[in-house]
Scaffold this active site. Sequence first.
Site, PDB file in Angstrom:
ATOM      1  N   VAL A 103      -0.002   8.588   4.841  1.00  0.00           N
ATOM      2  CA  VAL A 103      -1.137   8.883   3.992  1.00  0.00           C
ATOM      3  C   VAL A 103      -2.340   7.726   4.254  1.00  0.00           C
ATOM      4  CG1 VAL A 103       0.487   9.226   1.763  1.00  0.00           C
ATOM      5  CG2 VAL A 103       0.016   6.967   2.595  1.00  0.00           C
ATOM      6  N   TYR A 128       0.674  -1.295   0.050  1.00  0.00           N
ATOM      7  CA  TYR A 128      -0.041  -0.169   0.091  1.00  0.00           C
ATOM      8  C   TYR A 128       0.917   1.172   0.074  1.00  0.00           C
ATOM      9  CZ  TYR A 128      -4.384  -2.784   0.874  1.00  0.00           C
ATOM     10  OH  TYR A 128      -5.285  -3.413   0.663  1.00  0.00           O
ATOM     11  N   ILE A 129       1.969   1.031   0.569  1.00  0.00           N
ATOM     12  CA  ILE A 129       2.904   2.123   0.381  1.00  0.00           C
ATOM     13  C   ILE A 129       4.182   2.077  -0.530  1.00  0.00           C
ATOM     14  CG2 ILE A 129       4.681   3.544   2.016  1.00  0.00           C
ATOM     15  CD1 ILE A 129       1.523   3.902   2.685  1.00  0.00           C
ATOM     16  N   ARG A 167     -12.501  24.319  20.279  1.00  0.00           N
ATOM     17  CA  ARG A 167     -11.262  23.466  20.185  1.00  0.00           C
ATOM     18  C   ARG A 167     -11.624  22.237  20.563  1.00  0.00           C
ATOM     19  NH1 ARG A 167     -10.947  28.354  21.758  1.00  0.00           N
ATOM     20  NH2 ARG A 167     -11.958  28.212  24.147  1.00  0.00           N
ATOM     21  N   LYS A 178     -12.354  -0.091   7.014  1.00  0.00           N
ATOM     22  CA  LYS A 178     -13.477   0.991   7.044  1.00  0.00           C
ATOM     23  C   LYS A 178     -14.040   1.136   5.439  1.00  0.00           C
ATOM     24  CE  LYS A 178      -9.488   4.180   5.574  1.00  0.00           C
ATOM     25  NZ  LYS A 178      -8.875   5.499   5.792  1.00  0.00           N
ATOM     26  N   CYS A 199      -2.696   0.000  11.011  1.00  0.00           N
ATOM     27  CA  CYS A 199      -2.129   1.252  11.265  1.00  0.00           C
ATOM     28  C   CYS A 199      -2.564   1.460  12.911  1.00  0.00           C
ATOM     29  CB  CYS A 199      -2.210   2.374  10.680  1.00  0.00           C
ATOM     30  SG  CYS A 199      -1.992   2.051   8.737  1.00  0.00           S
ATOM     31  N   THR A 208       6.431   1.701   9.499  1.00  0.00           N
ATOM     32  CA  THR A 208       6.164   2.360  11.055  1.00  0.00           C
ATOM     33  C   THR A 208       6.718   1.416  11.901  1.00  0.00           C
ATOM     34  OG1 THR A 208       3.785   2.965  10.234  1.00  0.00           O
ATOM     35  CG2 THR A 208       4.255   2.759  12.668  1.00  0.00           C
ATOM     36  N   LYS A 214       5.227   9.477  13.930  1.00  0.00           N
ATOM     37  CA  LYS A 214       4.262   8.562  13.402  1.00  0.00           C
ATOM     38  C   LYS A 214       3.561   7.788  14.480  1.00  0.00           C
ATOM     39  CE  LYS A 214       2.384   5.800  10.526  1.00  0.00           C
ATOM     40  NZ  LYS A 214       1.553   6.146   9.423  1.00  0.00           N
TER      41      LYS A 214
HETATM   42  N1  SAJ Z   1     -12.269   4.743  12.996  1.00  0.00           N
HETATM   43  C1  SAJ Z   1     -13.324   5.207  13.896  1.00  0.00           C
HETATM   44  N2  SAJ Z   1     -14.031   6.234  14.157  1.00  0.00           N
HETATM   45  C2  SAJ Z   1     -13.245   7.460  13.758  1.00  0.00           C
HETATM   46  C3  SAJ Z   1     -12.209   7.211  12.629  1.00  0.00           C
HETATM   47  C4  SAJ Z   1     -11.940   6.001  12.275  1.00  0.00           C
HETATM   48  O1  SAJ Z   1     -14.119   4.158  14.418  1.00  0.00           O
HETATM   49  O2  SAJ Z   1     -13.608   8.504  13.974  1.00  0.00           O
HETATM   50  C5  SAJ Z   1     -12.046   3.573  12.521  1.00  0.00           C
HETATM   51  C6  SAJ Z   1     -12.000   3.363  11.042  1.00  0.00           C
HETATM   52  O3  SAJ Z   1     -13.387   2.803  10.825  1.00  0.00           O
HETATM   53  C7  SAJ Z   1     -11.055   2.239  10.722  1.00  0.00           C
HETATM   54  C8  SAJ Z   1      -9.804   2.641  12.032  1.00  0.00           C
HETATM   55  O4  SAJ Z   1     -10.382   3.491  12.836  1.00  0.00           O
HETATM   56  O5  SAJ Z   1     -11.644   0.917  11.249  1.00  0.00           O
HETATM   57  C9  SAJ Z   1      -8.706   3.392  11.130  1.00  0.00           C
HETATM   58  O6  SAJ Z   1      -9.118   4.014  10.150  1.00  0.00           O
HETATM   59  P1  SAJ Z   1      -8.609   5.669   9.620  1.00  0.00           P
HETATM   60  O7  SAJ Z   1      -9.111   6.100   8.647  1.00  0.00           O
HETATM   61  O8  SAJ Z   1      -8.730   6.775  11.081  1.00  0.00           O
HETATM   62  O9  SAJ Z   1      -6.959   5.487   9.545  1.00  0.00           O
HETATM   63  P2  SAJ Z   1      -6.309   4.709   8.381  1.00  0.00           P
HETATM   64  O10 SAJ Z   1      -5.563   3.448   9.402  1.00  0.00           O
HETATM   65  O11 SAJ Z   1      -6.998   4.070   7.333  1.00  0.00           O
HETATM   66  O12 SAJ Z   1      -5.013   5.563   8.317  1.00  0.00           O
HETATM   67  C10 SAJ Z   1      -4.200   6.022   9.373  1.00  0.00           C
HETATM   68  C11 SAJ Z   1      -4.237   7.488   9.212  1.00  0.00           C
HETATM   69  N3  SAJ Z   1      -3.538   8.219  10.533  1.00  0.00           N
HETATM   70  C12 SAJ Z   1      -4.145   9.415  10.841  1.00  0.00           C
HETATM   71  O13 SAJ Z   1      -5.141   9.913  10.384  1.00  0.00           O
HETATM   72  C13 SAJ Z   1      -3.485   9.811  12.109  1.00  0.00           C
HETATM   73  C14 SAJ Z   1      -3.190   7.740   7.983  1.00  0.00           C
HETATM   74  O14 SAJ Z   1      -2.742   9.144   7.906  1.00  0.00           O
HETATM   75  C15 SAJ Z   1      -1.901   6.964   8.237  1.00  0.00           C
HETATM   76  O15 SAJ Z   1      -0.966   7.161   7.304  1.00  0.00           O
HETATM   77  C16 SAJ Z   1      -2.126   5.387   8.575  1.00  0.00           C
HETATM   78  O16 SAJ Z   1      -3.138   5.229   9.531  1.00  0.00           O
HETATM   79  C17 SAJ Z   1      -0.981   4.634   8.574  1.00  0.00           C
HETATM   80  O17 SAJ Z   1      -0.404   4.198   7.583  1.00  0.00           O
HETATM   81  O18 SAJ Z   1      -0.255   4.632   9.588  1.00  0.00           O
END
Ligand code: SAJ
Length: 444
Positions: free
Chosen positions: A153, A12-13, A244, A315, A258, A119, A204
């Site tokens: 990303v 993916y990366i 805030r 997701k 992640c 990571t 990270k």
């Molecule tokens: N989720 C919730 N509630 C939310 C947001 C997400 O339950 O409000 C869940 C999602 O359904 C999913 C999980 O959290 O199961 C993670 O989804 P995500 O969209 O938050 O994140 P990832 O794992 O797809 O991507 C994250 C991102 N990190 C941040 O936003 C801080 C991305 O920028 C990173 O590059 C990625 O992890 C990574 O590769 O580490």
Amino acid sequence: MIHKICVVGLGYIGLPTASIFASNGFEVFGVDVNPTVVEIINNGDIHIEEPGLKTVVQAAIRSGNFKAGTVPVEADAYILAVPTPITHDKKADLSYVEAAARSILPKLRKGNLVILESTSPPLTTVNVLIPILEETGLRVGEDLFVAYSPERVLPGRILKELISNSRIIGGVNSQSAEVARGLYASFVEGEIFVSDSTTAEMVKLVENTFRDVNIALANELAVICGQLGINALDVIHLANKHPRVNLHRPGPGVGGHCISVDPWFLVERFPNDSRIIGLSRRINDEMPYRVASLVMDYTNHIKNPKITVLGVSYKGNVDDTRESPALAIIAGLVQAGLEVSIYDPHVRYFDYELSGLEAAFQNSDCVLLVADHEEFRYLNPAELHNLVRSPLVIDTRGFLSLGLWQQAGFECLQLGDVELPLAKWQETVVKQADAVAPMSVLGA
Ligand code: SAJ
């Protein structure tokens, strides 16, 4: 000057990174241990789902700037983008990083740049990567430039964010950081910040930990609001009107490779001091069991109930099922003897059998939305009502227009305004969590 880049790991990366470098004029050789992946890419195709990626890879392959193989070649810069999963007892598995680093050793020469993007737990660059690279006899910081630069990303927006996001470069010395900065500056339009490798590793982990802790708070609010008889989604929406406050959303659990993984890298290293981090992981990991218990509570009056699971990726709008909460939910339901049928328009391979839309809904007693794929907005509840046996829908994402489902005759529940039991399997979850981060350590 860097002309040729070897990217180790075409997932993916690695794949988006390799193809973007190639489309920016670099000669890029991508390496993957899986020969099928290599063949697919060399044919201008891709093995993962990511918007726009196929077009970029195809163009890069056609231009002749991008080729893939199973063994690294000589290059000016090496980028390691391999997985860092966790073991079953929540320890970082660095075997892929170690193997990737060793795989480039025969090709390394003076003046090369090596960047780790995976990571990794704090100090991995210094304590794991550097010692391996120095087996060549080359001195890191003098003969070899080494940096840690995390990818940040968002799956689903990778190509866009690779270019527009700001980038952190953690050099093992200032010269390494500068060489790495020059390389990324060739395509990164966001700001580039330079630091040391351990700080970059922590940045990270902290980004994803922030999100995990925030989601745990949202999930805890869903549990509390369910008991109060009010809707947590409304509470969160209105609280976020404060300038805030930025609460995330509750859901069926946190998945992906992640956010559900990275915080453990801190708990592993600092078991006594990562208390809120460990507790948040535990709260989020409980969610799938709460969802499964909810489904069972609402169907326990039916003989041999059939559950339709909508969406099993971690997701919406991605095909990735790694650490997906759907896995634990389905395992729980199946273990309890319920019939589960799954519809997911994105996922091709899964641990459980996938069905077509109609077969999944036929004689269903409960429609459970787990992943919020855009396609599900366009389901026709009136038509589906004719297929199901008991018209019940549980939306774990606050995603569906439940008014329409209600109009069509469905009983509708939304995670956030319904009591979320944690009765069944609670002991198993607690035992699993305790093996890793005991509650006593977490201060509860
Ligand atoms: N989720 C919730 N509630 C939310 C947001 C997400 O339950 O409000 C869940 C999602 O359904 C999913 C999980 O959290 O199961 C993670 O989804 P995500 O969209 O938050 O994140 P990832 O794992 O797809 O991507 C994250 C991102 N990190 C941040 O936003 C801080 C991305 O920028 C990173 O590059 C990625 O992890 C990574 O590769 O580490």
